[in-house]
Write a protein that holds these residues in place. Sequence first.
Motif, mmCIF file in Angstrom:
data_model
loop_
_atom_site.group_PDB
_atom_site.id
_atom_site.type_symbol
_atom_site.label_atom_id
_atom_site.label_comp_id
_atom_site.label_asym_id
_atom_site.label_seq_id
_atom_site.Cartn_x
_atom_site.Cartn_y
_atom_site.Cartn_z
ATOM 1 N N ILE A 246 131.015 78.670 42.916
ATOM 2 C CA ILE A 246 131.478 79.932 41.968
ATOM 3 C C ILE A 246 132.634 79.744 41.280
ATOM 4 C CG2 ILE A 246 132.002 82.437 42.232
ATOM 5 C CD1 ILE A 246 130.006 82.703 44.488
ATOM 6 N N GLN A 247 132.584 80.191 40.044
ATOM 7 C CA GLN A 247 133.793 80.035 39.230
ATOM 8 C C GLN A 247 134.280 81.551 38.875
ATOM 9 O OE1 GLN A 247 133.071 77.734 35.812
ATOM 10 N NE2 GLN A 247 132.974 75.567 36.999
ATOM 11 N N PHE A 248 135.729 81.637 39.022
ATOM 12 C CA PHE A 248 136.196 82.839 38.558
ATOM 13 C C PHE A 248 136.799 82.824 37.361
ATOM 14 C CE2 PHE A 248 136.225 82.549 43.206
ATOM 15 C CZ PHE A 248 135.825 83.751 43.667
ATOM 16 N N TRP A 249 136.452 84.025 36.092
ATOM 17 C CA TRP A 249 136.878 83.610 35.024
ATOM 18 C C TRP A 249 137.343 85.200 34.634
ATOM 19 C CZ3 TRP A 249 136.448 79.634 31.171
ATOM 20 C CH2 TRP A 249 136.004 78.672 31.854
ATOM 21 N N SER A 250 138.351 85.236 33.714
ATOM 22 C CA SER A 250 138.778 86.333 33.192
ATOM 23 C C SER A 250 139.073 86.333 31.762
ATOM 24 C CB SER A 250 140.478 86.868 33.762
ATOM 25 O OG SER A 250 140.891 87.838 33.032
ATOM 26 N N ARG A 251 138.097 86.763 30.921
ATOM 27 C CA ARG A 251 137.908 86.244 29.285
ATOM 28 C C ARG A 251 137.641 84.962 29.438
ATOM 29 N NH1 ARG A 251 142.045 90.588 29.307
ATOM 30 N NH2 ARG A 251 141.216 92.563 28.635
ATOM 31 N N SER A 252 138.347 84.371 28.554
ATOM 32 C CA SER A 252 138.007 82.694 28.335
ATOM 33 C C SER A 252 138.924 81.844 29.314
ATOM 34 C CB SER A 252 138.344 82.516 26.906
ATOM 35 O OG SER A 252 139.759 82.578 26.625
ATOM 36 N N GLU A 253 139.613 82.498 30.217
ATOM 37 C CA GLU A 253 140.587 81.511 31.198
ATOM 38 C C GLU A 253 139.827 81.584 32.454
ATOM 39 O OE1 GLU A 253 144.759 82.391 33.747
ATOM 40 O OE2 GLU A 253 144.022 83.899 32.071
ATOM 41 N N ARG A 254 139.589 80.154 33.088
ATOM 42 C CA ARG A 254 139.341 80.201 34.282
ATOM 43 C C ARG A 254 140.202 80.232 35.398
ATOM 44 N NH1 ARG A 254 135.869 74.601 36.522
ATOM 45 N NH2 ARG A 254 135.758 75.377 38.689
ATOM 46 N N MET A 255 139.919 81.060 36.305
ATOM 47 C CA MET A 255 141.118 81.146 37.303
ATOM 48 C C MET A 255 140.916 80.141 38.615
ATOM 49 S SD MET A 255 141.009 85.408 37.599
ATOM 50 C CE MET A 255 142.281 85.381 38.600
ATOM 51 N N ASP A 256 142.120 80.386 39.601
ATOM 52 C CA ASP A 256 141.905 79.496 40.733
ATOM 53 C C ASP A 256 140.825 79.938 41.488
ATOM 54 O OD1 ASP A 256 144.262 78.392 39.948
ATOM 55 O OD2 ASP A 256 145.473 79.676 41.013
ATOM 56 N N TYR A 257 140.357 79.024 42.520
ATOM 57 C CA TYR A 257 139.412 79.425 43.345
ATOM 58 C C TYR A 257 139.868 80.493 44.631
ATOM 59 C CZ TYR A 257 135.708 78.902 46.763
ATOM 60 O OH TYR A 257 134.553 79.301 48.001
ATOM 61 N N PHE A 258 138.921 81.274 44.986
ATOM 62 C CA PHE A 258 139.283 82.035 46.027
ATOM 63 C C PHE A 258 138.056 82.049 47.095
ATOM 64 C CE2 PHE A 258 141.457 84.105 42.375
ATOM 65 C CZ PHE A 258 142.500 84.337 42.833
ATOM 66 N N ASP A 259 138.691 81.819 48.382
ATOM 67 C CA ASP A 259 137.558 81.826 49.418
ATOM 68 C C ASP A 259 136.969 83.274 49.891
ATOM 69 O OD1 ASP A 259 139.909 80.168 51.604
ATOM 70 O OD2 ASP A 259 139.666 82.081 50.938
ATOM 71 N N ASN A 260 137.721 84.309 49.661
ATOM 72 C CA ASN A 260 137.285 85.530 50.051
ATOM 73 C C ASN A 260 137.311 86.290 48.854
ATOM 74 O OD1 ASN A 260 137.204 85.540 53.394
ATOM 75 N ND2 ASN A 260 139.002 84.515 52.574
ATOM 76 N N LEU A 261 136.216 87.338 48.746
ATOM 77 C CA LEU A 261 136.308 88.198 47.735
ATOM 78 C C LEU A 261 135.720 89.906 48.046
ATOM 79 C CD1 LEU A 261 135.983 88.728 44.420
ATOM 80 C CD2 LEU A 261 133.490 88.160 44.657
ATOM 81 N N ILE A 262 136.632 90.710 47.522
ATOM 82 C CA ILE A 262 136.360 92.026 47.782
ATOM 83 C C ILE A 262 136.321 92.600 46.238
ATOM 84 C CG2 ILE A 262 137.089 94.275 48.727
ATOM 85 C CD1 ILE A 262 138.755 92.619 50.625
ATOM 86 N N TRP A 263 135.025 93.109 46.073
ATOM 87 C CA TRP A 263 134.559 93.651 44.856
ATOM 88 C C TRP A 263 134.720 94.984 44.990
ATOM 89 C CZ3 TRP A 263 133.620 90.528 40.459
ATOM 90 C CH2 TRP A 263 133.422 91.039 39.290
ATOM 91 N N ALA A 264 135.924 95.805 44.706
ATOM 92 C CA ALA A 264 135.899 97.131 45.008
ATOM 93 C C ALA A 264 135.914 98.225 43.747
ATOM 94 C CB ALA A 264 137.249 97.467 45.739
ATOM 95 N N CYS A 265 134.774 97.737 43.144
ATOM 96 C CA CYS A 265 134.500 98.849 41.720
ATOM 97 C C CYS A 265 133.058 98.423 41.415
ATOM 98 C CB CYS A 265 135.364 97.953 40.614
ATOM 99 S SG CYS A 265 135.269 96.598 40.315
ATOM 100 N N ASN A 266 132.783 98.831 40.445
ATOM 101 C CA ASN A 266 131.422 98.885 39.812
ATOM 102 C C ASN A 266 130.734 97.498 40.089
ATOM 103 O OD1 ASN A 266 128.820 98.626 38.362
ATOM 104 N ND2 ASN A 266 129.980 99.393 36.212
ATOM 105 N N PRO A 267 129.753 97.283 41.064
ATOM 106 C CA PRO A 267 129.144 96.085 41.452
ATOM 107 C C PRO A 267 128.382 95.217 40.256
ATOM 108 C CG PRO A 267 127.833 97.686 42.419
ATOM 109 C CD PRO A 267 128.891 98.457 41.623
ATOM 110 N N ASN A 268 127.993 96.045 39.122
ATOM 111 C CA ASN A 268 127.067 95.448 38.187
ATOM 112 C C ASN A 268 127.650 93.959 37.680
ATOM 113 O OD1 ASN A 268 124.753 97.160 37.567
ATOM 114 N ND2 ASN A 268 126.096 98.459 37.280
ATOM 115 N N PRO A 269 128.863 93.942 37.282
ATOM 116 C CA PRO A 269 129.218 92.457 36.990
ATOM 117 C C PRO A 269 129.131 91.289 37.893
ATOM 118 C CG PRO A 269 130.968 94.183 36.158
ATOM 119 C CD PRO A 269 129.892 94.920 37.075
#
Length: 436
Positions: free
Chosen positions: A246-269
């Motif tokens: 799994i890769q984490f992106w913000s717009r065109s920027e690839r972010m560091d890897y995270f080994d835990n994720l809390i998606w505390a908003c609209n789950p559609n993305p």
Amino acid sequence: MSPSKSTNYLIVGGGITGCVSALLLAEQGISVTLCESSSHLGGILRDHVSSGERFFTSCQYLSVNEPWFQLLPSTIRRELAEFEHSYGSVTDFEQHCMTTRSMAMPVFATEKVRLEEFSANLDNATLSSRLSFYPEFVEKNLRSWVRRYGVEPESVSGENAAALQISRVHLANHDAAVTVLKQQPDYDASLALPFKYRHPDQSIQAALPTEGFDAFFELLENYMISRGIQVMKNKPIKLRKNGMKIQFWSRSERMDYFDNLIWACNPNPLLRGLEFPALDNVHGKSETHFYDLDLSEGSVDTCYYQIFSDQTDINRLFTYSVAGKPKLTVECFAGNRDKDQISTEVHILLRKLGHEHTINWQSSTKEKRYIFYSESDKAILSQLAAAQTINNCRILDAGWLDFGRNAKINRIMDQIDQGNETHDALSGDIRMSAAS
């Protein structure tokens, strides 16, 4: 157990759920990055501002007795006004009106509803089947009331009743009989008793920020940063699958890897990134009107009232103060009534509830309310919540199917409290495909 140095968390969503989760993790010495897509924290709690005046967008109490509330430092709690949770309701169908200051759910008179008219079994598959448990007078009127959101009761889960405050109804003058019936699960899930009847010596404490939620979240953001939390605003997050990673992106920027994720908003993305099916995105249509209150003397009580009626588009009134100024927020179905008609109906309802305030309309908004989910949505989100670890990233269940922030936060807290031992074990042993 102290977390391992490699443990880190990405929290997506800067509302109260995301912020409280970040604080809990930081208190355990865990590395936390919180990303918010907008330019400010707060989410749905952000104030409505009109001509420089602030209003609460809806009734959004903070629960003083909840464990997460105790995480807030004294510097922030000093900016909160604490009070006894106060509420009421008006139920007015077919010219039969019941008004109470002790229940926030529908109340029906005994001459219109009899206990023997309830169905044999409670079917929670859809909101329509759940309502069919009630006697005909209750069922048909609540069914019509729900449809005014622009939603068919047959199309959404029966569990949505909680978000509408119709998961239970109260039968006036039947408290003793209802107490006996509530020993049976179906009746316990569908009949209500006043809180003071059940707990005469207890009260529920709540809190609201004295200067509005915007100021509250500014203080909270500064405190989070002081605790070592990396807060990144204007940072929308997308997930992309790259083979087994799994890769984490913000717009065109690839972010560091995270080994835990809390998606505390609209789950559609999140669902799209993990290649899950899309949600039905069932939503209701509503509008909100904001008023100043003109008090001849005294102060305004902080209180909300649920309105169940075929006589008005109004479904909730909320009285409160911001910066020492008395305010009123009125939530309505999206209808054809103009502000003058709404204001007239507000006057009538306030008088029924014992208020004689003069109201001054300030502004209004229209919005979609994503408070509904279908049975298909429930199945998809349940599958996501059960996945636990996908491609070596632990995804916490952020309470996507829970109603209310307390349930969401407590669900996240329970998973965090399991510690990194659970994560380490899952990382080595569990590989669940999002498509399975």
